[in-house]
Design a protein around this motif. Structure first.
Motif, PDB file in Angstrom:
ATOM      1  N   TRP A 168      22.209 -24.656  13.717  1.00  0.00           N
ATOM      2  CA  TRP A 168      21.089 -24.600  14.674  1.00  0.00           C
ATOM      3  C   TRP A 168      20.161 -23.425  14.389  1.00  0.00           C
ATOM      4  O   TRP A 168      19.513 -22.914  15.300  1.00  0.00           O
ATOM      5  CB  TRP A 168      21.642 -24.498  16.092  1.00  0.00           C
ATOM      6  CG  TRP A 168      22.376 -25.714  16.527  1.00  0.00           C
ATOM      7  CD1 TRP A 168      23.717 -25.938  16.453  1.00  0.00           C
ATOM      8  CD2 TRP A 168      21.812 -26.904  17.080  1.00  0.00           C
ATOM      9  NE1 TRP A 168      24.021 -27.188  16.935  1.00  0.00           N
ATOM     10  CE2 TRP A 168      22.877 -27.804  17.331  1.00  0.00           C
ATOM     11  CE3 TRP A 168      20.508 -27.304  17.395  1.00  0.00           C
ATOM     12  CZ2 TRP A 168      22.673 -29.061  17.869  1.00  0.00           C
ATOM     13  CZ3 TRP A 168      20.313 -28.555  17.935  1.00  0.00           C
ATOM     14  CH2 TRP A 168      21.388 -29.423  18.170  1.00  0.00           C
ATOM     15  N   GLU A 169      20.106 -22.976  13.103  1.00  0.00           N
ATOM     16  CA  GLU A 169      19.189 -21.901  12.775  1.00  0.00           C
ATOM     17  C   GLU A 169      17.771 -22.268  13.192  1.00  0.00           C
ATOM     18  O   GLU A 169      17.293 -23.368  12.913  1.00  0.00           O
ATOM     19  CB  GLU A 169      19.205 -21.623  11.269  1.00  0.00           C
ATOM     20  CG  GLU A 169      20.465 -20.921  10.795  1.00  0.00           C
ATOM     21  CD  GLU A 169      21.592 -21.893  10.472  1.00  0.00           C
ATOM     22  OE1 GLU A 169      22.640 -21.438  10.019  1.00  0.00           O
ATOM     23  OE2 GLU A 169      21.414 -23.108  10.682  1.00  0.00           O
TER      24      GLU A 169
ATOM     25  N   SER B  98      14.870 -33.783  16.446  1.00  0.00           N
ATOM     26  CA  SER B  98      15.312 -34.590  15.307  1.00  0.00           C
ATOM     27  C   SER B  98      16.744 -34.240  14.908  1.00  0.00           C
ATOM     28  O   SER B  98      17.533 -35.125  14.544  1.00  0.00           O
ATOM     29  CB  SER B  98      14.367 -34.375  14.118  1.00  0.00           C
ATOM     30  OG  SER B  98      14.291 -33.003  13.769  1.00  0.00           O
ATOM     31  N   LEU B  99      17.092 -32.961  14.993  1.00  0.00           N
ATOM     32  CA  LEU B  99      18.459 -32.548  14.686  1.00  0.00           C
ATOM     33  C   LEU B  99      19.421 -33.075  15.746  1.00  0.00           C
ATOM     34  O   LEU B  99      20.529 -33.514  15.431  1.00  0.00           O
ATOM     35  CB  LEU B  99      18.540 -31.025  14.601  1.00  0.00           C
ATOM     36  CG  LEU B  99      19.919 -30.421  14.316  1.00  0.00           C
ATOM     37  CD1 LEU B  99      20.471 -30.946  13.001  1.00  0.00           C
ATOM     38  CD2 LEU B  99      19.838 -28.898  14.287  1.00  0.00           C
ATOM     39  N   PHE B 100      18.996 -33.056  16.996  1.00  0.00           N
ATOM     40  CA  PHE B 100      19.837 -33.565  18.075  1.00  0.00           C
ATOM     41  C   PHE B 100      20.152 -35.049  17.878  1.00  0.00           C
ATOM     42  O   PHE B 100      21.290 -35.481  18.007  1.00  0.00           O
ATOM     43  CB  PHE B 100      19.147 -33.351  19.422  1.00  0.00           C
ATOM     44  CG  PHE B 100      19.815 -34.054  20.570  1.00  0.00           C
ATOM     45  CD1 PHE B 100      20.947 -33.524  21.163  1.00  0.00           C
ATOM     46  CD2 PHE B 100      19.314 -35.255  21.047  1.00  0.00           C
ATOM     47  CE1 PHE B 100      21.576 -34.174  22.211  1.00  0.00           C
ATOM     48  CE2 PHE B 100      19.930 -35.905  22.101  1.00  0.00           C
ATOM     49  CZ  PHE B 100      21.055 -35.365  22.682  1.00  0.00           C
ATOM     50  N   PHE B 101      19.132 -35.837  17.562  1.00  0.00           N
ATOM     51  CA  PHE B 101      19.353 -37.270  17.381  1.00  0.00           C
ATOM     52  C   PHE B 101      20.143 -37.587  16.116  1.00  0.00           C
ATOM     53  O   PHE B 101      20.658 -38.692  15.978  1.00  0.00           O
ATOM     54  CB  PHE B 101      18.017 -38.015  17.364  1.00  0.00           C
ATOM     55  CG  PHE B 101      17.413 -38.193  18.715  1.00  0.00           C
ATOM     56  CD1 PHE B 101      18.007 -39.000  19.665  1.00  0.00           C
ATOM     57  CD2 PHE B 101      16.241 -37.526  19.053  1.00  0.00           C
ATOM     58  CE1 PHE B 101      17.451 -39.153  20.925  1.00  0.00           C
ATOM     59  CE2 PHE B 101      15.678 -37.673  20.310  1.00  0.00           C
ATOM     60  CZ  PHE B 101      16.284 -38.495  21.247  1.00  0.00           C
TER      61      PHE B 101
ATOM     62  N   ASP C 163      18.806 -20.667  19.809  1.00  0.00           N
ATOM     63  CA  ASP C 163      18.903 -20.171  18.444  1.00  0.00           C
ATOM     64  C   ASP C 163      20.056 -19.180  18.356  1.00  0.00           C
ATOM     65  O   ASP C 163      19.953 -18.046  18.838  1.00  0.00           O
ATOM     66  CB  ASP C 163      17.586 -19.489  18.048  1.00  0.00           C
ATOM     67  CG  ASP C 163      17.587 -19.033  16.598  1.00  0.00           C
ATOM     68  OD1 ASP C 163      18.609 -19.225  15.912  1.00  0.00           O
ATOM     69  OD2 ASP C 163      16.555 -18.498  16.144  1.00  0.00           O
ATOM     70  N   PRO C 164      21.188 -19.571  17.742  1.00  0.00           N
ATOM     71  CA  PRO C 164      22.347 -18.662  17.709  1.00  0.00           C
ATOM     72  C   PRO C 164      22.094 -17.385  16.918  1.00  0.00           C
ATOM     73  O   PRO C 164      22.791 -16.381  17.111  1.00  0.00           O
ATOM     74  CB  PRO C 164      23.441 -19.517  17.042  1.00  0.00           C
ATOM     75  CG  PRO C 164      22.712 -20.587  16.306  1.00  0.00           C
ATOM     76  CD  PRO C 164      21.467 -20.859  17.093  1.00  0.00           C
ATOM     77  N   GLU C 165      21.099 -17.368  16.040  1.00  0.00           N
ATOM     78  CA  GLU C 165      20.809 -16.159  15.275  1.00  0.00           C
ATOM     79  C   GLU C 165      20.195 -15.057  16.137  1.00  0.00           C
ATOM     80  O   GLU C 165      20.219 -13.888  15.758  1.00  0.00           O
ATOM     81  CB  GLU C 165      19.877 -16.490  14.109  1.00  0.00           C
ATOM     82  CG  GLU C 165      20.526 -17.357  13.029  1.00  0.00           C
ATOM     83  CD  GLU C 165      19.619 -17.595  11.850  1.00  0.00           C
ATOM     84  OE1 GLU C 165      20.127 -17.602  10.712  1.00  0.00           O
ATOM     85  OE2 GLU C 165      18.409 -17.773  12.055  1.00  0.00           O
TER      86      GLU C 165
ATOM     87  N   THR D  85      25.887 -21.694  13.581  1.00  0.00           N
ATOM     88  CA  THR D  85      24.974 -21.557  12.447  1.00  0.00           C
ATOM     89  C   THR D  85      25.598 -22.214  11.220  1.00  0.00           C
ATOM     90  O   THR D  85      26.789 -22.568  11.208  1.00  0.00           O
ATOM     91  CB  THR D  85      24.716 -20.079  12.144  1.00  0.00           C
ATOM     92  OG1 THR D  85      25.961 -19.448  11.785  1.00  0.00           O
ATOM     93  CG2 THR D  85      24.137 -19.372  13.356  1.00  0.00           C
ATOM     94  N   LYS D  86      24.811 -22.359  10.177  1.00  0.00           N
ATOM     95  CA  LYS D  86      25.313 -22.967   8.943  1.00  0.00           C
ATOM     96  C   LYS D  86      26.447 -22.117   8.364  1.00  0.00           C
ATOM     97  O   LYS D  86      27.450 -22.651   7.863  1.00  0.00           O
ATOM     98  CB  LYS D  86      24.188 -23.100   7.929  1.00  0.00           C
ATOM     99  CG  LYS D  86      24.612 -23.728   6.603  1.00  0.00           C
ATOM    100  CD  LYS D  86      23.447 -23.812   5.645  1.00  0.00           C
ATOM    101  CE  LYS D  86      23.863 -24.506   4.341  1.00  0.00           C
ATOM    102  NZ  LYS D  86      24.959 -23.798   3.659  1.00  0.00           N
TER     103      LYS D  86
END
Length: 554
Positions: free
Chosen positions: A427-428, A434-437, A368-370, A397-398
């Protein structure tokens, strides 16, 4: 007298029934769930199935044995569902053979024998071919230099967890080395791309891999074994645990033999390639120099968020407080400083003031970059100075993505129509499978077609085990960057003086392997999730001590 004759007769009939009656062959009995292919030549008057399957054949003595049939034209590796189906079918066939033949009388032989007991109901694929029970092909026959025994580890297409893949890979390698098997890695369906994009190739076994249809997922006594995430329950199940665990011990000592297998795999296989290896070593050297100048150790923390939640019931639907990580890091710092504290500081009354003077770096790795900008963590970590474990590759992050590549406006000028187009997604919150795929997928593709350039190697199955589809170049590149960032975090954190993490994360268990057995015993690897000891799969629970009953007197 008549009674004695009757008793003897009954005894003889019983002996004949169990010991002397001829065995009824169960030749080529196919699982009912498999269709029959008319394209295959009959064997012993029977038609082979169209799909890979476990089936029963007869050996030279007429006994029924089960074996594995994989059509020689099949793509290798098979889909995960096929390997799971083969092992499930084999269990049913083994029981049938035990019931209907005198080859194996005890139906519960698995419970009476250990991990290395030979399955007498199984006949190896090559042996089945040699007696004509399975078809052979001249161009696939064994030649000189082919390995006598082997283990092929297949990196899974449907598992986004790099940490779990590493643990299973290293454990498989350690087991293969212990058993004298040649070791091979297959990455043709791996979700992250090519194995050599991250690591140096595995040590050469000095022999040639066998024909693909000779490589079977079970039983473990097979000459050429395949291990993957979908077959691990058969290779590393309860029998494996009994064989390689100190069952009468508790804590980390219980898993010591398994730990040594995994550690062997790490030592021989964890060799980063190219500039990543140079960067990791130089980064760690910088941190060590900073710590030396302040007379302190290098302590690391790995915080996993995303779709991995703690094992501890209280936080099983949330995440552990950051203060818990910071408190454990301070405990490691105190332990390390007490061991190396100069004599001039042995009489320090306020040890906290001395900690503030040290300003030892706290290396942080997270999905988590935050977290890196968290005020809560910075306050909790005092007197540590929080620094990123590596800065070569960072998850964005966004907000960062919007600055680099602003998203298109969702509303046309002067129009009430809103376009349903995804904005930049960062990547927040951490890593989600699911985000990876979804990485690299075109926003505007339809009917499963991607307009981006694709590469035919490697090809992967998606999570649902569907038809193999080629990775786009964007997908391959982005997934590779995610994997490299993860490995750099591990390489730096795993070589520090102490690490704090949560064992519910596979990364935490990987860091325990990187730190070494002495670090685990000395408490320099600290798990802050449910107080569980190290185990390769995280299933070993903490020892619960009995407490005296509470007596309430009225």
């Amino acid at each position: 007298m008549a009674f004695r004759i009757l008793a003897v007769t009954c005894t003889l009939i019983t002996l004949w029934h169990f010991l002397l009656r001829p065995v009824v062959p169960l030749t080529l009995r196919l699982p009912s769930t498999h269709s029959i292919s008319q394209d295959h030549k009959p064997v012993d008057g029977h038609v082979l199935p169209a799909e890979p399957a476990a089936l029963v054949v007869s050996d030279k003595a007429g006994y029924s044995r089960w074996t594995v049939f994989i059509p020689q034209a099949s793509e290798f590796p098979l889909q995960a569902k096929h390997y799971s189906a083969i092992c499930s079918q084999s269990e049913v066939l083994r029981e049938q053979i035990a019931q209907e033949s005198r080859l194996v009388r005890a139906k519960d032989w698995r419970h009476k024998h250990g991990y290395y007991s030979v399955d007498q109901t199984f006949i190896d694929v090559k042996d089945a071919e040699s007696i004509g029970a399975l078809p052979t092909s001249a161009d696939l026959e064994y030649s000189g230099g082919v390995c006598k025994k082997s283990l092929t580890f297949v990196l899974d297409a449907g598992d986004a967890s790099f940490g779990k893949s590493l643990l299973l890979l290293w454990l498989s390698y350690g087991l293969a080395k212990k058993e004298g098997r040649a070791f091979f890695v297959d990455d043709s369906r791996w979700a992250y791309g090519r194995y050599t994009s991250f690591f140096s190739p595995p040590p050469s076994p000095g022999c040639v891999q066998p024909p693909k249809h000779h490589i079977v997922p079970c039983p473990h006594s097979g000459k050429h074994l395949l291990v993957s995430a979908s077959t691990s329950q058969w290779t590393f199940g309860s029998a494996f645990e009994k064989e390689f665990s100190h069952l009468r011990q508790y804590g980390v000592e219980r898993s010591h033999p398994i730990y040594e297998l995994v550690r062997t795999g790490y030592q021989d296989l964890f060799k980063l390639t190219g500039e990543d290896a140079l960067y990791a070593s130089s980064r760690l050297a910088k941190f060590r120099e900073d710590a030396r100048q302040h007379a302190g150790p290098v302590v690391g923390v790995h915080i996993r968020r995303g779709d991995a939640h703690p094992l501890e019931y209280q936080y099983s639907q949330d995440y552990l407080p950051l203060e818990r990580y910071a408190s454990a890091a301070r405990k490691i710092l105190r332990t390390q400083l007490h061991a190396t504290l100069p004599e001039t500081h042995t009489e320090v009354d306020d040890f906290h003031k001395f900690l503030e003077y040290v300003h030892s770096p706290l290396l942080l790795g997270s999905d988590d970059p935050e977290i890196f900008d968290s005020v809560e963590l910075k306050d909790a970590a005092s007197p540590f100075v929080v620094q990123k474990a590596q800065e070569r590759i960072q998850l964005a992050t966004k907000a960062t993505l919007d600055l680099a590549s602003p998203a298109e406006p969702l509303r046309e000028p002067g129009s009430a129509y809103v376009k349903h187009v995804d904005e930049n997604s960062g990547w927040e919150g951490g890593f989600y499978s699911s985000l990876f795929f979804a990485l690299g997928r075109s926003r505007f593709h339809s009917a499963g077609k991607d307009s981006r350039k694709t590469t035919q190697a490697p090809t992967v199955d998606d999570r649902n085990g569907g038809v193999a589809t080629p990775l786009s170049e964007d997908t391959r590149r982005l997934r590779e960057l995610v994997g490299r960032a993860y490995l750099l975090d591990l390489a730096v954190l795993g070589d520090s003086n102490g690490v704090v993490c949560a064992v519910s994360s596979a990364s935490c268990r990987v860091l325990g392997v990187l730190m070494g057995w002495d670090a685990l015993k000395a408490g320099r690897w600290m798990n802050v999730d449910d107080d569980r000891p190290w185990s390769w799969d995280g299933r070993q629970k903490k020892k619960v001590t009995a407490q005296a009953p509470l007596l309430i007197c009225a």
